[in-house]
Scaffold this motif. Structure first.
Motif, PDB file in Angstrom:
ATOM      1  N   LEU A  79       0.828  -1.201   0.000  1.00  0.00           N
ATOM      2  CA  LEU A  79       0.000   0.000   0.000  1.00  0.00           C
ATOM      3  C   LEU A  79       0.861   1.249   0.000  1.00  0.00           C
ATOM      4  CD1 LEU A  79      -2.794  -0.989   2.539  1.00  0.00           C
ATOM      5  CD2 LEU A  79      -2.853  -1.045   0.051  1.00  0.00           C
ATOM      6  N   LEU A  95       1.977   1.982  -3.494  1.00  0.00           N
ATOM      7  CA  LEU A  95       0.927   2.541  -4.324  1.00  0.00           C
ATOM      8  C   LEU A  95       0.843   4.044  -4.169  1.00  0.00           C
ATOM      9  CD1 LEU A  95      -2.044   0.066  -3.852  1.00  0.00           C
ATOM     10  CD2 LEU A  95      -0.446   0.195  -5.747  1.00  0.00           C
ATOM     11  N   LEU A  96       1.128   4.521  -2.983  1.00  0.00           N
ATOM     12  CA  LEU A  96       1.001   5.940  -2.711  1.00  0.00           C
ATOM     13  C   LEU A  96       2.159   6.773  -3.218  1.00  0.00           C
ATOM     14  CD1 LEU A  96      -0.351   5.790   0.939  1.00  0.00           C
ATOM     15  CD2 LEU A  96      -1.595   6.578  -1.056  1.00  0.00           C
ATOM     16  N   ARG A 138      -2.054   0.151 -13.624  1.00  0.00           N
ATOM     17  CA  ARG A 138      -2.675   1.381 -13.186  1.00  0.00           C
ATOM     18  C   ARG A 138      -2.895   2.275 -14.402  1.00  0.00           C
ATOM     19  NH1 ARG A 138      -2.681   1.710  -7.875  1.00  0.00           N
ATOM     20  NH2 ARG A 138      -3.267   3.910  -7.944  1.00  0.00           N
ATOM     21  N   GLY A 152       0.265   4.428   4.410  1.00  0.00           N
ATOM     22  CA  GLY A 152      -0.685   3.720   3.578  1.00  0.00           C
ATOM     23  C   GLY A 152      -1.169   2.400   4.112  1.00  0.00           C
ATOM     24  N   LEU A 212      -6.770   2.156   4.535  1.00  0.00           N
ATOM     25  CA  LEU A 212      -7.453   2.837   3.451  1.00  0.00           C
ATOM     26  C   LEU A 212      -8.199   4.051   3.981  1.00  0.00           C
ATOM     27  CD1 LEU A 212      -8.881  -0.328   1.668  1.00  0.00           C
ATOM     28  CD2 LEU A 212      -6.767   0.916   1.137  1.00  0.00           C
ATOM     29  N   ASN A 270      -5.736   6.264  -0.378  1.00  0.00           N
ATOM     30  CA  ASN A 270      -6.178   5.163  -1.238  1.00  0.00           C
ATOM     31  C   ASN A 270      -7.614   4.818  -0.892  1.00  0.00           C
ATOM     32  OD1 ASN A 270      -3.726   4.748  -2.526  1.00  0.00           O
ATOM     33  ND2 ASN A 270      -3.059   3.160  -1.122  1.00  0.00           N
ATOM     34  N   PHE A 293      -7.660   0.618  -4.364  1.00  0.00           N
ATOM     35  CA  PHE A 293      -6.295   1.102  -4.500  1.00  0.00           C
ATOM     36  C   PHE A 293      -6.191   2.244  -5.508  1.00  0.00           C
ATOM     37  CE2 PHE A 293      -4.255  -3.171  -3.059  1.00  0.00           C
ATOM     38  CZ  PHE A 293      -4.677  -2.909  -1.762  1.00  0.00           C
ATOM     39  N   ASN A 294      -7.321   2.879  -5.850  1.00  0.00           N
ATOM     40  CA  ASN A 294      -7.248   4.120  -6.606  1.00  0.00           C
ATOM     41  C   ASN A 294      -6.623   5.173  -5.702  1.00  0.00           C
ATOM     42  OD1 ASN A 294      -8.791   2.748  -8.566  1.00  0.00           O
ATOM     43  ND2 ASN A 294     -10.684   3.400  -7.568  1.00  0.00           N
ATOM     44  N   THR A 295      -5.872   6.107  -6.270  1.00  0.00           N
ATOM     45  CA  THR A 295      -5.143   7.077  -5.457  1.00  0.00           C
ATOM     46  C   THR A 295      -5.648   8.492  -5.706  1.00  0.00           C
ATOM     47  OG1 THR A 295      -3.411   7.231  -7.137  1.00  0.00           O
ATOM     48  CG2 THR A 295      -3.073   5.658  -5.358  1.00  0.00           C
TER      49      THR A 295
END
Length: 245
Positions: A10, A13-14, A95, A138, A141, A226, A230-232
């Motif tokens: 996570l 991802l950020l 992504r 992260g 969520l 997130n 997991f969309n940012t």
């Protein structure tokens, strides 16, 4: 360690390509990257332990290819971890950007290091380090996290923007969506994502069409979150106004 590496995923991802945007579609002399909306990219992030520090090497497909699905889906994380002699390998993607243009205002990692993972060419775009004794960004969520970056995202007139609004009325604008939780999620699917969000109490998901160009900047530091897919999203102090009504 397994739990830690889940949280680490996570974290990545950020702050990977979102903190260190690499070469993408068109790139003019000013450093502006255009044609990004719905552009697909993937990352492979080997994680190495150096005493009490985890070192992450971020390899990104931007500027090389659009992350071929057959090759990407065939990546064996366990085998790749052993091959690279790493603690773990984080597979981040696919992504897709939901911004239209990006300008880096400093701090972008540039590298001549190019590797091929399962036939997919990527370049080293960032090296990140996390102390094992520290907090991992992260790990929850819908939780605000601070990251360092200086970027300017532009959303064009007439395009849609997708936003999360917190109980404190703070607005976060989506910058990229992920197919890691839902492989069938598309740009069109973001319009009705509200029905699938299961948002925490007090949170709202909103979609608006822009009546004029909108710019989202970060001046060295910003806050990101997130969602469950997991969309940012990045925070904004001046949300775009909904003029559709």
């Amino acid at each position: 360690m397994v739990k830690y590496l889940t949280m680490l995923g996570l974290y990545v991802l950020l702050v990977t390509v979102l903190a260190n945007p690499a070469l993408a579609q068109d790139n003019d002399e000013s450093g502006s990257r255009t044609g990004l909306r719905d552009f697909r990219y993937c990352e492979v992030i080997p994680v190495y332990r150096e005493r009490l520090t985890l070192r992450m090497e971020v390899y990104n497909t931007l500027g090389f290819n659009e992350c071929p699905a057959d090759l990407w889906n065939a990546i064996d994380e366990t085998a790749l971890t052993e091959e690279l002699d790493a603690v773990s390998v984080v597979i981040n993607g696919p992504r897709y950007w939901v911004i239209d243009e990006l300008v880096s205002e400093g701090g972008v990692t540039s590298s001549d290091v190019v590797e091929t993972f399962n036939g997919i060419e990527m370049a080293l775009r960032a090296v990140l380090e996390v102390r094992l004794s520290g907090n991992v960004v992260g790990d929850e969520l819908y939780t605000p996290n601070t990251v360092e970056r200086s970027t300017r995202y532009t959303f064009y007139e007439g395009e849609l923007v997708y936003m999360l609004v917190s109980p404190e009325n703070e607005t976060y604008i989506m910058q990229s969506y992920s197919q890691q939780v839902d492989p069938d999620l598309t740009l069109a699917g973001l319009e009705t994502l509200r029905d699938r969000m299961d948002l925490p109490e007090g949170w709202r998901y909103e979609v608006i069409e822009l009546s004029e160009e909108y710019v989202l900047s970060s001046g060295g530091e910003t806050t990101v979150i997130n969602d469950k897919f997991f969309n940012t999203y990045q925070i904004t102090e001046q949300p775009p106004v909904d003029t559709s009504s």
